[in-house]
Design an enzyme around this catalytic site. Structure first.
Site, PDB file in Angstrom:
ATOM      1  N   HIS A 130     -37.478  99.004  38.671  1.00  0.00           N
ATOM      2  CA  HIS A 130     -36.728 100.037  40.482  1.00  0.00           C
ATOM      3  C   HIS A 130     -37.068  99.743  41.595  1.00  0.00           C
ATOM      4  O   HIS A 130     -36.020  99.487  42.130  1.00  0.00           O
ATOM      5  CB  HIS A 130     -36.821 101.783  40.327  1.00  0.00           C
ATOM      6  CG  HIS A 130     -36.206 102.253  39.264  1.00  0.00           C
ATOM      7  ND1 HIS A 130     -36.596 102.951  37.332  1.00  0.00           N
ATOM      8  CD2 HIS A 130     -34.835 103.035  38.790  1.00  0.00           C
ATOM      9  CE1 HIS A 130     -35.705 103.281  37.502  1.00  0.00           C
ATOM     10  NE2 HIS A 130     -34.676 103.618  38.030  1.00  0.00           N
ATOM     11  N   GLY A 131     -38.533  99.449  41.764  1.00  0.00           N
ATOM     12  CA  GLY A 131     -38.435  98.489  43.111  1.00  0.00           C
ATOM     13  C   GLY A 131     -39.575  98.377  43.341  1.00  0.00           C
ATOM     14  O   GLY A 131     -40.575  98.683  42.552  1.00  0.00           O
TER      15      GLY A 131
END
Lengths: 460, 329
Positions: free
Chosen positions: A323-324
């Site tokens: 996701h990041g």
């Protein structure tokens, strides 16, 4: 260009009209859709388009080599092709997405000031990398046949899903390519899905964001009591659901309007009574991808209990990092990983509780995980989470902003009740119900002021 | 079954939507009647839409990438005015051109390159460099004394994009503008910070500028109507407000790092000024690389406590022309 922008909506309407006219000539129609999809990517910056094209071309050529090796029965060669291509794709993803994170953390470890790496993550790289990997693995295993270039390009670039999913498998979309599909209800269901998704994003998610975004800082302008923090965490859960489920519904609706079916991505996650159930309801296509291409190849649950626990935690941690580039995403993944591992252990030992008993602990665990997912850094996340358990008095009173926020959360809760409502509605009344729902959603969509807030998952 | 479903769906959709839309229209009509009428459309041959509140501005992208003939206009100019909305409202490039031409006895062209969102001068300087604009006299308005080291988020987005993505963004501003003009009979529900929402006019703030000079033609607000030019109440700037007027101790802090260097590399001659506003510094110590051209605040008025009225714009422009003319070749 966001999918809630008026310019995009006008172009989408034009694309739907063109698709209808070109329906007897599906090849032409698909090339037109490919051109439009590339235009959508380019609207974020030509660099994103060039990177996408390079990745697509390199992988198509590589997939060709892999397919030939598979066809010849040259297993070693096929393994090398597959490993090389996956390493290149994951390497590219890791480089673009995590270089700054690596630089910051290594600098911190060495006690030196960090520096800015002038490389940003290309648009949608997380999603199309996963699409590419799933195609390569399925090709190697003989689950899918080699695609033509048109099919491959359409599969990867198709604008409803290119930027933020759903993560579609080749066998879900490619069989629809090149076919003339006439389903009269497509336009109605597509319009309904799009209108409701738009409503969830613009009316609900953006509205909640306006309320609670300022609170996720190290020193928010307002001091928050414990009930306020719980309310903020719950509202963030609603916001990200409205944002991402809303976007996913819009994607399904757009695809349907154009005559294609994409897999659903959400199924009332707030009703999940276990974390495993949560991941069968939240970002369904991601959890299936992780299961099929990471968890099962690592052994799944056909290994020793200890190894199984490690696999689950590793897979969810990687899912969080996907996701990041941030410790908060990793912590979020670990929250889910340890929770699911605990459920596995409990099940092995025969411990089973009824859903009504496990629902609340599950949702509370999910809520706590969101705190770390949303916080800009670990320290803020930890401080926020600590504050959720610091009850200075027994009052449950909420600040006024949260009272309004809880009003905005009502459509999210109602959306979770929709499957029950549909099941309870007689078939002959379905048209009436969906028509009214669509009209109300469209009216609100037309009236609500859209402040061009980007979709949360566009950043991944 | 499908045909029945579709019939039922379509009819319900059409009836409910139409009923809701008409009800909203009827409810909003008397409230809308009390609001000022919308302005006419810009004359696209000689004007452009600078800012539309429902979406954003066109000038960041147009200036940075030289779109819509901007590069050519800047190349043809001799004097470029850089800064924020204070420059948009507070200086007239057309009037400056006339005054400078009279004083120098030859044509001198000025262009107003002010940008919205409180942009500092760094954005303008980078835009000039990117477009290869050199040999110009560049007047920098030191609003907030240009202490911001970085560009605004909007400026960064324009700078990180390319001509194509900026062109799409400009198109979006226009699409939203036309959409809201078309849907003007209906209200919109605006969420506000702090958890409120209210029904308000669809049409949002509009700034229209002249293409040839970049000068502001009008600024229109949905509930007040025209605020520039306007007959509305204006506010004087007190030139003797001791607390507000203070000299900067160090010139080096008065400009964002790199702005002067960036301009000098392109062969542009920078000049600094402060367009009067409440709280502006009276004096900035002059420096050889960047002469300071003080503009007196006497007689200047603002319409909103920050931006000058058209009369104030004339005064400041004349004062600037008087001080700039001797320094031009």
């Amino acid at each position: 260009m966001l999918y809630t922008d008026t310019l995009f909506l006008l172009l989408l309407a034009a694309m739907v009209a063109v698709s209808r006219v070109l329906r007897p000539w599906p090849v032409v129609k698909e090339w037109v859709l490919i051109a439009f999809s590339l235009f959508v990517i380019a609207s974020w910056g030509l660099t994103h388009l060039w990177i996408f094209c390079v990745v697509v071309l390199v992988n198509y050529a590589g997939a060709h080599g892999l397919a030939r090796a598979v066809e010849r029965g040259a297993n070693r060669s096929a393994r090398l092709w597959l490993a090389g291509l996956i390493a290149a794709d994951v390497g590219a993803l890791a480089f673009f997405k995590y270089i700054q994170f690596a630089v910051d953390n290594v600098s911190a470890l060495l006690g030196r000031p960090s520096f800015h790496v002038p490389i940003g993550a290309p648009l949608a790289i997380s999603f199309y990398t996963f699409h590419i990997i799933s195609y390569l693995v399925d090709l190697r295993k003989g689950r899918v046949r080699p695609t033509t270039f048109r099919e491959y390009l359409f599969y990867l670039s198709f604008f409803p899903h290119v930027i933020a999913g759903p993560i579609v498998r080749v066998w879900q979309l490619v069989p629809q390519i090149g076919k003339i599909r006439r389903v009269p209800t497509d336009w109605a269901i597509g319009l309904h899905d799009f209108a409701v998704g738009f409503f969830l994003k613009v009316a609900v998610a953006n509205g909640i964001a306006l309320l609670i975004d300022p609170l996720w800082t190290a020193a928010p302008a307002v001091s928050l009591s414990a009930p306020d923090r719980w309310a903020a965490a719950f509202l963030y859960y609603c916001q990200i659901y409205g944002d991402f489920a809303g976007y996913s519904l819009m994607a399904l609706g757009m695809a349907r309007l154009l005559g294609y079916r994409l897999p659903p991505n959400f199924r009332a996650p707030m009703l999940a009574a276990s974390l495993q159930d949560f991941w069968r309801r939240w970002h369904i296509t991601l959890s299936r991808w992780l299961r099929d291409y990471l968890y099962i190849p690592l052994g799944g649950n056909r290994v020793s209990p200890m190894r199984n626990v490690a696999n689950v935690i590793l897979v969810m941690a990687l899912g969080g990092l996907w996701h990041g580039a941030g410790w908060g995403f990793l912590i979020w993944g670990l929250f889910h990983g340890t929770g699911i591992a605990a459920e596995h252990i409990a099940r092995r030992r025969g411990l089973r509780l009824p859903d009504w008993a496990t629902w609340l602990p599950t949702q509370v665990w999910v809520l706590l995980a969101w705190v770390f997912f949303r916080s800009p850094d670990l320290a803020t996340g930890w401080s926020f989470a600590k504050g959720m358990f610091s009850w200075t008095d027994s009052s449950l009173a909420l600040a006024p902003r949260f009272r309004f926020g809880l009003l905005l959360a009502v459509p999210i809760l109602l959306h979770h009740a929709v499957p029950f409502l549909l099941r309870a509605t007689p078939r002959r009344r379905l048209g009436l119900l969906l028509g009214a729902g669509t009209a109300i959603a469209l009216l609100v969509d037309a009236v609500i002021y859209s402040s061009s807030e980007t979709f949360v998952y566009f950043k991944f | 079954m499908r045909a029945r479903f579709l019939r039922s769906f379509s009819c319900t959709l059409a009836v409910v939507y139409a009923a809701g839309a008409l009800a909203l229209l009827a409810w909003w009509r008397p409230q809308r009647a009390q609001l000022p009428p919308p302005p006419p459309l810009p004359d696209w041959k000689i004007q452009f839409l600078d800012y539309y509140g429902g979406r954003g501005d066109t000038t960041h992208g147009a200036f940075y990438c030289g779109l819509g003939g901007m590069r050519e206009r800047l190349e043809k100019s001799d004097v470029i005015l850089l800064g924020s909305s204070h420059v948009i409202f507070g200086l007239s490039a057309e009037r400056l051109s006339q005054r400078l031409s009279e004083r120098k006895g030859r044509p001198v062209r000025a262009y107003n390159m002010g940008t919205d969102y409180g942009e500092g001068t760094r954005f303008g300087a980078e835009a000039l460099t990117r477009n290869g604009i050199d040999g110009k006299a560049v007047v920098l308005d030191l609003f907030h004394l240009d202490l911001r080291p970085a560009m605004t988020e909007i400026g960064n987005r324009a700078a990180q994009g390319d001509a194509f993505s900026n062109a799409v963004e400009i198109a979006q501003v226009h699409v939203n503008f036309f959409r809201d003009r078309l849907l003007e009979p209906w209200p919109c529900l605006r969420p506000e910070k702090g958890g409120h929402a209210r029904f308000a006019r669809r049409l949002d703030q509009i700034l229209v500028r002249a293409s040839a000079s970049g000068d502001l033609v009008y600024c229109w607000l949905p509930e007040q109507g025209y605020v520039f030019p306007s007959d509305r109440k204006s506010f004087a700037i007190d030139p003797d407000d001791a607390e507000a007027w203070k000299a900067l101790p160090n010139r080096g802090q008065s400009l964002a790092p790199g702005t002067l260097e960036r301009l000098a590399v392109a062969g542009n001659r920078p000049f600094a000024t402060v367009i009067p506003y409440p709280g502006a510094a009276r004096a900035v110590p002059p420096a050889p690389a960047c002469p300071f051209l003080p503009i007196p605040a006497e007689g200047c008025r603002t319409f909103d406590g920050s931006h000058l009225t058209p009369e104030g714009r004339e005064r400041t422009t004349d004062a600037l022309a008087e001080r700039l003319a001797p320094l031009l070749p």
